[in-house]
Design an enzyme around this catalytic site. Sequence first.
Site, mmCIF file in Angstrom:
data_model
loop_
_atom_site.group_PDB
_atom_site.id
_atom_site.type_symbol
_atom_site.label_atom_id
_atom_site.label_comp_id
_atom_site.label_asym_id
_atom_site.label_seq_id
_atom_site.Cartn_x
_atom_site.Cartn_y
_atom_site.Cartn_z
ATOM 1 N N GLY A 10 0.836 -1.201 0.000
ATOM 2 C CA GLY A 10 0.000 0.000 0.000
ATOM 3 C C GLY A 10 0.869 1.248 0.000
ATOM 4 N NE ARG A 86 -1.857 -4.772 -1.263
ATOM 5 C CZ ARG A 86 -1.532 -4.100 -0.166
ATOM 6 N NH1 ARG A 86 -0.487 -4.464 0.544
ATOM 7 N NH2 ARG A 86 -2.257 -3.079 0.236
ATOM 8 C CG ASP A 117 2.864 -7.053 7.187
ATOM 9 O OD1 ASP A 117 2.319 -6.160 6.528
ATOM 10 O OD2 ASP A 117 2.300 -8.129 7.470
ATOM 11 C CB THR A 140 2.500 0.669 6.158
ATOM 12 O OG1 THR A 140 1.131 0.403 6.520
ATOM 13 C CG2 THR A 140 3.362 0.395 7.377
ATOM 14 C CG ASP A 142 -2.239 -0.382 7.993
ATOM 15 O OD1 ASP A 142 -2.948 0.568 7.608
ATOM 16 O OD2 ASP A 142 -2.323 -1.527 7.520
ATOM 17 C CG ASP A 144 0.860 -2.768 10.342
ATOM 18 O OD1 ASP A 144 1.794 -2.109 9.831
ATOM 19 O OD2 ASP A 144 0.166 -3.559 9.684
ATOM 20 N NE ARG A 186 -4.600 -5.141 5.304
ATOM 21 C CZ ARG A 186 -3.850 -5.326 4.242
ATOM 22 N NH1 ARG A 186 -4.253 -6.124 3.295
ATOM 23 N NH2 ARG A 186 -2.676 -4.727 4.107
HETATM 24 O O1 F6P Z 1 -1.559 -1.711 4.508
HETATM 25 C C1 F6P Z 1 -2.050 -0.486 4.177
HETATM 26 C C2 F6P Z 1 -3.509 -0.563 3.811
HETATM 27 O O2 F6P Z 1 -3.907 0.735 3.453
HETATM 28 C C3 F6P Z 1 -4.422 -1.132 4.895
HETATM 29 O O3 F6P Z 1 -4.754 -0.214 5.894
HETATM 30 C C4 F6P Z 1 -5.603 -1.596 4.090
HETATM 31 O O4 F6P Z 1 -6.284 -2.619 4.741
HETATM 32 C C5 F6P Z 1 -4.972 -2.091 2.829
HETATM 33 O O5 F6P Z 1 -3.740 -1.407 2.704
HETATM 34 C C6 F6P Z 1 -5.803 -1.901 1.594
HETATM 35 O O6 F6P Z 1 -5.152 -2.505 0.536
HETATM 36 P P1 F6P Z 1 -5.544 -2.325 -0.996
HETATM 37 O O7 F6P Z 1 -4.981 -1.019 -1.447
HETATM 38 O O8 F6P Z 1 -4.903 -3.486 -1.674
HETATM 39 O O9 F6P Z 1 -7.029 -2.314 -1.060
#
Ligand code: F6P
Length: 337
Positions: A10, A86, A117, A140, A142, A144, A186
Amino acid sequence: MRIGVFTSGGDAPGMNACVRAVVRSALAQGHEVVGIRRGYAGLLERDFHRGMRTESDGRDPETPLLTARSVSNVLQHGGTMLRTSRSQRFMTDEGQREAAAILSEHGIDVLVPIGGDGTFRGAVALARCWDGRIIGCPGTIDNDLSGTDYTIGFDTAVNTAVEAIDKIRDTADATERMFLIEVMGRHSGYIALDSALAAGAEEALMPETPTDVDALVKRLVAGKERGKTSSMVIVAEGDPCGGAEALHQAIKARQCPYETRVLILGHLQRGGSPTVRDRILASRLGAFAVDALVAGETGMMAGEVAGEVVLTPFEKTWSEHKPITPDWIRLLEILAR
Ligand code: F6P
């Protein structure tokens, strides 16, 4: 040294500031930098950022190098100039071996992955079949990852969430409603808790704590009895109740004292110009990652703990859950009265 830098997973505001810091710190010390676009997926496709070419050590004159000018005017922008993704293919042994071969082919000795992560898990997998060194930076929203008090992008995301919550508060107050506002996270409640505290919300529901809907409704009723006419409940997407929509359904089945609306902030929280804190954190950690590589370190994430830059082994950054401070939860309870 030829450094490969990329952003993965992300995107997070401040990633550009981090790339800029890696490039300019490396150049200042006489190293070269290759910008790999679109994370591990771009690496497998040899998708390099076409910065202006300067002198090369001649190992492979075709690999485009980043210059100080390649990262001009990016510091203040959200998103990532290197793009991100990803990659499913990189998850396979074959993909990882191919990535290692591409790095060697392009004379890349060391890597700075910027991400969360998933990015660092990828770095650990790559290190099993590639003999270059890797120092990551935590990018990130998050927050986290263990090994850093804050991740790059978190501060901007919380500020964005708070700005939105303040606005929703106006309409909630005018119409005497309750809003369930879902924020990202998440596995982590940092965005939920910090934005709830900063915006004066009544509740923060998060993955780290159990959610008892009956008890929540009782607290809302008690709030109404104390004279509240509206309410703001911040729900992390990874809350055990299943997010704001699921909570709405659960609340509807009980005697909720407010007419309720749901707002999912979603990817809005990932964009925007990074705050000063994120720009400085990203700049510090990008430069520190280069210094760590120069010092011969590998397999670590650069982080900032109590104002000091530190290195933490990749595995530790995700295997140890960064705990939510119980004092902050108690403070929210007290201040929400
Ligand atoms: O890890 C960062 C994040 O923004 C999370 O908070 C969220 O759950 C996820 O990425 C969303 O991912 P995507 O952009 O693949 O929908």
